[in-house]
Structures are given as C-alpha cells and as structure tokens.
Design a protein around this motif. Structure first.
Motif, PDB file in Angstrom:
ATOM      1  N   GLY A 120       0.866  -1.468  -0.006  1.00 47.30           N
ATOM      2  CA  GLY A 120       0.191   0.070   0.204  1.00 47.30           C
ATOM      3  C   GLY A 120       0.452   1.499   0.108  1.00 47.30           C
ATOM      4  N   GLU A 121       2.283   1.700   0.915  1.00 48.49           N
ATOM      5  CA  GLU A 121       2.652   2.238   0.934  1.00 48.49           C
ATOM      6  C   GLU A 121       3.780   2.660  -0.702  1.00 48.49           C
ATOM      7  N   TRP A 122       3.866   1.105  -1.339  1.00 52.30           N
ATOM      8  CA  TRP A 122       4.385   1.959  -2.189  1.00 52.30           C
ATOM      9  C   TRP A 122       3.302   2.430  -3.334  1.00 52.30           C
ATOM     10  N   ILE A 123       2.190   1.517  -3.394  1.00 48.78           N
ATOM     11  CA  ILE A 123       1.324   2.235  -4.362  1.00 48.78           C
ATOM     12  C   ILE A 123       1.514   3.731  -4.218  1.00 48.78           C
ATOM     13  N   THR A 124       0.591   4.130  -2.939  1.00 52.89           N
ATOM     14  CA  THR A 124       0.802   5.371  -2.538  1.00 52.89           C
ATOM     15  C   THR A 124       1.756   6.305  -3.327  1.00 52.89           C
ATOM     16  N   ASP A 125       3.123   6.090  -2.730  1.00 53.63           N
ATOM     17  CA  ASP A 125       4.280   7.068  -3.322  1.00 53.63           C
ATOM     18  C   ASP A 125       3.885   6.568  -4.528  1.00 53.63           C
ATOM     19  N   ALA A 126       3.825   5.619  -5.823  1.00 55.21           N
ATOM     20  CA  ALA A 126       4.255   5.760  -7.124  1.00 55.21           C
ATOM     21  C   ALA A 126       2.670   6.920  -7.900  1.00 55.21           C
ATOM     22  N   ILE A 127       1.034   6.973  -7.161  1.00 60.82           N
ATOM     23  CA  ILE A 127       0.444   7.973  -7.359  1.00 60.82           C
ATOM     24  C   ILE A 127       1.289   9.024  -7.243  1.00 60.82           C
ATOM     25  N   PHE A 128       1.656   9.620  -5.967  1.00 54.48           N
ATOM     26  CA  PHE A 128       2.047  10.643  -5.412  1.00 54.48           C
ATOM     27  C   PHE A 128       3.312  11.188  -6.420  1.00 54.48           C
ATOM     28  N   LYS A 129       4.325  10.037  -7.316  1.00 52.37           N
ATOM     29  CA  LYS A 129       4.952  11.129  -7.717  1.00 52.37           C
ATOM     30  C   LYS A 129       4.663  10.843  -9.495  1.00 52.37           C
ATOM     31  N   LEU A 130       3.164   9.886  -9.993  1.00 50.65           N
ATOM     32  CA  LEU A 130       2.658  10.034 -10.883  1.00 50.65           C
ATOM     33  C   LEU A 130       2.307  11.430 -10.540  1.00 50.65           C
ATOM     34  N   ARG A 131       0.920  12.300 -10.020  1.00 51.27           N
ATOM     35  CA  ARG A 131       0.878  13.471 -10.088  1.00 51.27           C
ATOM     36  C   ARG A 131       1.043  14.402  -9.257  1.00 51.27           C
ATOM     37  N   GLU A 132       2.333  14.183  -9.286  1.00 55.51           N
ATOM     38  CA  GLU A 132       3.519  15.426  -8.975  1.00 55.51           C
ATOM     39  C   GLU A 132       4.085  15.510 -10.581  1.00 55.51           C
ATOM     40  N   GLN A 133       4.355  14.775 -11.279  1.00 54.14           N
ATOM     41  CA  GLN A 133       4.482  14.568 -12.809  1.00 54.14           C
ATOM     42  C   GLN A 133       2.915  15.513 -13.613  1.00 54.14           C
ATOM     43  N   CYS A 134       2.468  15.160 -13.297  1.00 57.71           N
ATOM     44  CA  CYS A 134       0.660  15.836 -14.085  1.00 57.71           C
ATOM     45  C   CYS A 134       1.029  17.332 -13.736  1.00 57.71           C
ATOM     46  N   ASP A 135       1.574  17.778 -12.431  1.00 55.47           N
ATOM     47  CA  ASP A 135       1.621  19.248 -12.251  1.00 55.47           C
ATOM     48  C   ASP A 135       2.552  20.358 -12.985  1.00 55.47           C
ATOM     49  N   GLU A 136       3.645  19.060 -13.131  1.00 52.84           N
ATOM     50  CA  GLU A 136       4.164  19.946 -13.600  1.00 52.84           C
ATOM     51  C   GLU A 136       4.805  19.839 -15.733  1.00 52.84           C
ATOM     52  N   PHE A 137       3.494  18.570 -15.829  1.00 54.45           N
ATOM     53  CA  PHE A 137       3.085  18.838 -17.928  1.00 54.45           C
ATOM     54  C   PHE A 137       2.233  20.170 -17.905  1.00 54.45           C
ATOM     55  N   GLU A 138       1.406  20.207 -16.698  1.00 53.88           N
ATOM     56  CA  GLU A 138       0.730  21.051 -17.109  1.00 53.88           C
ATOM     57  C   GLU A 138       0.564  22.593 -16.812  1.00 53.88           C
ATOM     58  N   ALA A 139       2.075  22.806 -16.085  1.00 57.24           N
ATOM     59  CA  ALA A 139       2.992  23.914 -15.814  1.00 57.24           C
ATOM     60  C   ALA A 139       3.369  24.161 -17.528  1.00 57.24           C
ATOM     61  N   GLU A 140       4.299  23.546 -17.695  1.00 57.73           N
ATOM     62  CA  GLU A 140       4.811  23.452 -19.297  1.00 57.73           C
ATOM     63  C   GLU A 140       4.440  24.043 -20.248  1.00 57.73           C
ATOM     64  N   MET A 141       2.488  22.935 -20.717  1.00 57.53           N
ATOM     65  CA  MET A 141       1.755  23.367 -21.105  1.00 57.53           C
ATOM     66  C   MET A 141       1.342  25.092 -21.226  1.00 57.53           C
ATOM     67  N   GLU A 142       1.164  25.405 -19.680  1.00 52.74           N
ATOM     68  CA  GLU A 142       1.204  26.916 -19.660  1.00 52.74           C
ATOM     69  C   GLU A 142       1.822  27.852 -19.902  1.00 52.74           C
ATOM     70  N   SER A 143       2.937  27.179 -19.883  1.00 52.66           N
ATOM     71  CA  SER A 143       3.970  28.055 -20.263  1.00 52.66           C
ATOM     72  C   SER A 143       4.163  28.409 -22.001  1.00 52.66           C
TER      73      SER A 143
END
Length: 357
Positions: free
Chosen positions: A123-146
């Motif tokens: 469960g901890e490993w899955i939660t950590d993987a989800i957290f990383k993917l969501r952070e990457q989504c935030d970075e992608f969206e910021a780059e798209m806006e730029s």
C-alpha cells in the motif's frame, strides 16, 4: 558559431546545477537541525522547491545528451548523475518524515502478522507511485501553460507545438496509470488481490514512473491485464477522481466561497428576524400607549361627570317638580354631557353644571 553558443548555454546550465546542489546541501542541514517541527516542515518545503529546480535542469541536460551535434557528453553525464543522487537523497528525507509522523501506528502494525505487513508495504509503495505521477502531471500542466503563453494562445489544436501534444498524451497516460493503481490499492485493502501479485508489476510501474520521459522509453500498455482489475469485486467501485494540485486548490477555494456565502446568508436571515421582532415590540408598545391615553381620557371624562357639583345638579333635577324630566337628567350624566330633549330648563342647567364640573 552555433557550437560556441550552445557550449556557452551548456556552461551556464551546469553552473546553475552547481549552485542548486550547494543550496540543496545548505537546506538539507537546516532540515535536520531545526529545533521545532514547524521549522522543519518549512525547510522541507524549501528543499522540495530546490529539488524541483534541479529536476528541470536535468531535463535540459537530458535533451542535450540526445543531441548528436554535441560530441563530448562526459560533463553532461556526470551532472545528470549528481542531480539524480540529490533526488534520491530527497526521497529518503521525505520517507523519514512520513515514517515519523506515523511512528506509533507503524510500531503497532509491526506486531501484526506477515500478511498484514505485506499489505502495508504494498500500500505504501502504490501510494508513493500515485504521488509521483500526480506531481509529474502538475509539472506537465505548468509546462503546457508556459508554452501556450509563449505561443500567443491563438493557434488551433492541429497547429499546436508538438511538445504540447506530447504533454497531453503523457497526462492522459498518467491518469490511466493512477486509476489502475488506485484500483489495485482498493483491491489489496479489501483482500481481493494478494500483495504478491502486485509485486510482480512493481518493476514495470517503477520503470514507467521514473523513465517515462526518456527518449528510448517503451510503455507496456498491458501490464495490468493479468490482474483482471475489472473482474475483482473490490475494484467494481468507481475509481477515485484524479486531481492535480491546481484542481484541488480550485475546489478548496470554491468550497470556502460557498461556506462564506452560506454564513453571510445565515447572518442576513438572523438580522432580518431580529429586526422583525423589534418592530413588533415597538408596535405593541405604541398600541399600549394609545390604549392607555384613550382610557385615561375616558376615565377623566367620567370622573368629571361624577364630581360633587354634578351630584348637586343631579340632586336638583331629581326634585318632585322635575321628576317627569328624569330622561333629561340621565342624559346630562352620560358621556356626552348634554341634556336630553325632555329636560326642563332647570334640569338642563343642572345637566350643564354636571358637564362643566
């Protein structure tokens, strides 16, 4: 000339990497020497910002590593490795913080049977993987806006920057993986999926999470098929909504605005109710005063009619000579204070006297 310009740009980026790594170490020392929890959390936030900067510089270095016009890439390889070491170091700090926050809970779980321990670790490993993917989504969206802002925002979709199209695809794939991981987590929690089955996918998920931006990355789109997530009873519930940090902030702001509006409406209703009660009280008070005033006038009028002089007048009109004019006497003592038609002049005078008295 072009090579010189590119070389100068590379040198500037590598200099920024040196500065960023020095700052990272300074903040790292502050995190572990902070006297209070609040200060430690603040420094951890600063450390996270610094590692994000280094990650962006690493992305630039990765781009140059794939450039065939650059012959000597030794420095680029070294600096990329240094940044990735800092990233691993930050993960250790982040994990320690989470473990300390739930240390009592973790100690209690360590006394459970091996099956429960395996579930917790998965469960901890899955939660950590989800957290990383969501952070990457935030970075992608910021780059798209730029990129959209730099392009003027007036191009049609078919004429978009190719990088924007790539970012859209990455976000869609990230959402798919987040949804699948959430299904897995739900199934493990409900004992519908064995942790051992999840561990079989661990390498593939980690590879996707860490290397999805690599030039030679290959995605296994069927990695979850062996689990039959759609067939699991625990996975039939709709997946949790995938929200980026910006979406969560917007939702929180909307909830605050709704709460403020509800509070203002309740306050206005309370004020209106209080104002209505005060008006009713004022109206009752005015009527009471008016009633008292009217009653007082009536009482005074009756008291005047019943004065001693009026009694004398009444006695005079009650003499044998005026007995036949009793109707006039009764009229003179009434509220109107006027003599009746059948009153004699004498009796009328008595009635008038009673009225004046």
């Amino acid at each position: 000339m072009a090579n010189r310009k590119l070389q100068g740009e590379i040198e500037r980026v590598l200099k920024k990497v040196d500065e960023g790594m020095q700052m990272f170490e300074v903040i790292w020392d502050k995190v572990y020497s902070a006297p209070t929890t609040a200060q430690k959390e603040k420094y951890e936030g600063d450390l996270k910002k610094e590692i994000k900067k280094l990650q962006r510089l690493r992305d630039q270095i990765k781009t140059w590593q794939g450039d065939s016009s650059i012959k000597d890439k030794t420095k680029l390889d070294v600096y990329r490795k240094l940044i990735e070491e800092k990233m691993e170091k930050f993960k250790v700090c982040e994990k320690e913080t989470k473990t300390k926050a739930f240390s009592k809970e973790g100690l209690a779980q360590d006394r459970t049977d091996p099956k429960e321990k395996a579930k917790r670790e998965v469960g901890e490993w899955i939660t950590d993987a989800i957290f990383k993917l969501r952070e990457q989504c935030d970075e992608f969206e910021a780059e798209m806006e730029s990129l959209s802002a730099s392009g003027g925002g007036k191009r049609s979709r078919k004429n978009d920057n190719p990088r924007i199209a790539d970012l859209r695809t990455h976000i869609e794939r990230h959402h798919f993986h987040v949804e699948s991981l959430e299904r897995m987590l739900r199934a493990v929690d409900n004992d519908a999926l064995a942790p051992e089955k999840v561990n079989e996918l661990r390498d593939g998920v980690d590879y996707y999470t860490d290397a999805n931006q690599e030039p030679d990355f290959y995605e296994d789109e069927e990695m979850y098929d062996a689990l039959n997530l759609d067939m699991l009873g625990a996975a039939t519930a709709p997946p949790l909504p995938v929200k980026t940090k910006k979406e969560e902030e917007a939702a929180a702001a909307a909830a605050e605005a709704a709460a403020a509006a509800a509070a203002a409406a309740a306050a206005a209703a309370a004020a209106a109710a209080a104002g209505g009660a005060g008006s009713s009280a004022d109206g009752l008070g005015g009527d009471g005063k008016a009633g008292t005033s009217s009653g007082s006038s009536d009482t005074l009028s009756r008291a005047a009619s019943a004065s001693p002089r009026a009694g004398k007048g009444a006695g005079a009109s009650a003499s044998p000579r005026s007995a036949k004019h009793a109707g006039g006497r009764s009229s003179s003592t009434g509220p109107s204070g006027r003599g009746g038609k059948g009153a004699t002049p004498k009796a009328g005078a008595g009635g008038a006297g009673g009225g004046v008295g």
